[in-house]
Design an enzyme around this catalytic site. Structure first.
Site, PDB file in Angstrom:
ATOM      1  N   SER A  74       0.875  -1.275   0.089  1.00 21.36           N
ATOM      2  CA  SER A  74      -0.040   0.078   0.037  1.00 21.36           C
ATOM      3  C   SER A  74       0.804   1.245  -0.030  1.00 21.36           C
ATOM      4  O   SER A  74       2.176   1.162   0.288  1.00 21.36           O
ATOM      5  CB  SER A  74      -0.745  -0.007   1.348  1.00 21.36           C
ATOM      6  OG  SER A  74      -0.094   0.083   2.474  1.00 21.36           O
ATOM      7  N   SER A  76       0.803   3.510   2.369  1.00 19.33           N
ATOM      8  CA  SER A  76       0.763   4.259   3.724  1.00 19.33           C
ATOM      9  C   SER A  76       2.299   4.724   4.081  1.00 19.33           C
ATOM     10  O   SER A  76       2.260   5.493   5.095  1.00 19.33           O
ATOM     11  CB  SER A  76       0.265   3.209   4.755  1.00 19.33           C
ATOM     12  OG  SER A  76       1.196   2.202   4.911  1.00 19.33           O
ATOM     13  N   LYS A 131       5.197   0.230   9.436  1.00 15.47           N
ATOM     14  CA  LYS A 131       4.968   1.702  10.012  1.00 15.47           C
ATOM     15  C   LYS A 131       6.274   2.169  10.760  1.00 15.47           C
ATOM     16  O   LYS A 131       7.294   1.387  10.873  1.00 15.47           O
ATOM     17  CB  LYS A 131       3.874   1.875  10.927  1.00 15.47           C
ATOM     18  CG  LYS A 131       2.446   1.216  10.756  1.00 15.47           C
ATOM     19  CD  LYS A 131       1.903   1.916   9.352  1.00 15.47           C
ATOM     20  CE  LYS A 131       0.506   1.351   9.142  1.00 15.47           C
ATOM     21  NZ  LYS A 131      -0.016   2.136   7.815  1.00 15.47           N
ATOM     22  N   SER A 223      -2.711   6.488   6.238  1.00 11.41           N
ATOM     23  CA  SER A 223      -2.392   5.493   6.981  1.00 11.41           C
ATOM     24  C   SER A 223      -3.208   5.186   8.278  1.00 11.41           C
ATOM     25  O   SER A 223      -3.634   5.935   8.965  1.00 11.41           O
ATOM     26  CB  SER A 223      -0.853   5.695   7.747  1.00 11.41           C
ATOM     27  OG  SER A 223      -0.504   5.143   8.427  1.00 11.41           O
TER      28      SER A 223
END
Length: 269
Positions: A74, A76, A131, A223
């Site tokens: 993705s 994010s 992350k 996100s």
């Protein structure tokens, strides 16, 4: 890819067990019966076990305790990581963990602010997410007006221009490209000046509990992170992302038109 991890462990154990049993018992029986028709010949399953066990064992050890490959699914973590980036994750940076259960057996280090980590989110334990660590255990985190505060102090930002996205990241074209300063660490983030796609997730102040971390994506308005689902348990962390080794935006095209060689070998800040 939990199924792959389970299959790798099972196949390694089975092939190793067959090889061990052959060395201890079966080989001696074949030697004693040598010359009696086909009794002295090595069975096909023993042959396969001897051929595949060393390879499987090496792959298992490297993947579980050294480095594991992942693909970014993705946007994010833009602009740091793009959809289609294939990355390597350091599996011993935060301690050696058993495959499948992810149980830590040898503590080595702990995540630091600014580290990019791969983990299993509490709400989707079958998936692997990525992350950046913003808050450590005991930190007080607040997020409001697109500003992150750590222990009461705002992180410093510098606008360096407008982002131009390509491929799956084209939707972020026009977003503000910022340099975010975490003490001892610097990286880029994206911020949308127009109405955000999702709730900006204004939170805080919140104190990160022991054994947990506060994580956020670098693409702040795209996100799903600790602002929305809470703190990341330490035992869910799989490792520290450190290198991009390939980029292919679309695997359905067999990379014919989406292969970006400029990202090969880039370190992850």
């Amino acid at each position: 890819m939990r199924w792959f991890e389970i299959a790798l462990v099972v196949l390694t154990l089975l092939s190793g067990l067959v090889w061990l049993l052959d060395n201890l018992f079966l080989a001696k029986r074949r030697a004693a019966n040598a010359g009696l028709l086909d009794e002295g010949r090595e069975p096909w399953y023993v042959d396969y076990a001897k051929a595949f066990f060393p390879v499987l064992a090496i792959v298992l050890v490297l993947r579980s305790f050294v480095a594991e490959p992942f693909r970014i699914p993705s946007n994010s973590m833009m602009p740091t990581l793009l959809t289609g980036d294939f990355i390597l994750v350091n599996k011993f940076a935060y301690g050696l963990r058993l495959p499948i259960s992810n149980t830590k057996i040898v503590p080595v280090g702990e995540p630091e602010r600014g580290d990019v980590v791969v983990f299993k989110p509490p709400q989707h334990p079958e998936q692997d997410w990525i992350k950046r660590v913003i808050g450590l255990p005991g930190d007080t985190i607040e997020y409001k007006d697109n500003q992150v505060f750590v222990n009461g102090k705002p992180l410093a930002y510098e606008r360096v221009g407008e982002y131009v996205g390509v491929g799956s990241g084209a939707e972020m074209t026009g977003a503000s490209l910022l340099v975010e300063q975490i003490p001892g660490h610097e990286h880029q983030v994206l911020e949308i000046d127009r109405l955000p796609f999702v709730d900006q997730g204004e939170k805080g102040p919140m104190t990160v509990p022991a054994g947990h971390y506060f994580v956020m994506g670098d693409n702040r308005d795209r996100s799903d992170d600790s602002r929305f689902w809470g703190y990341l348990p330490e035992q869910n962390i799989r490792g520290k992302a450190f290198l991009i080794w390939l980029n292919c935006d679309s695997i359905t095209s067999l990379c014919k038109h989406n292969f970006d060689t400029s990202r090969i070998g880039n370190r992850i800040p």
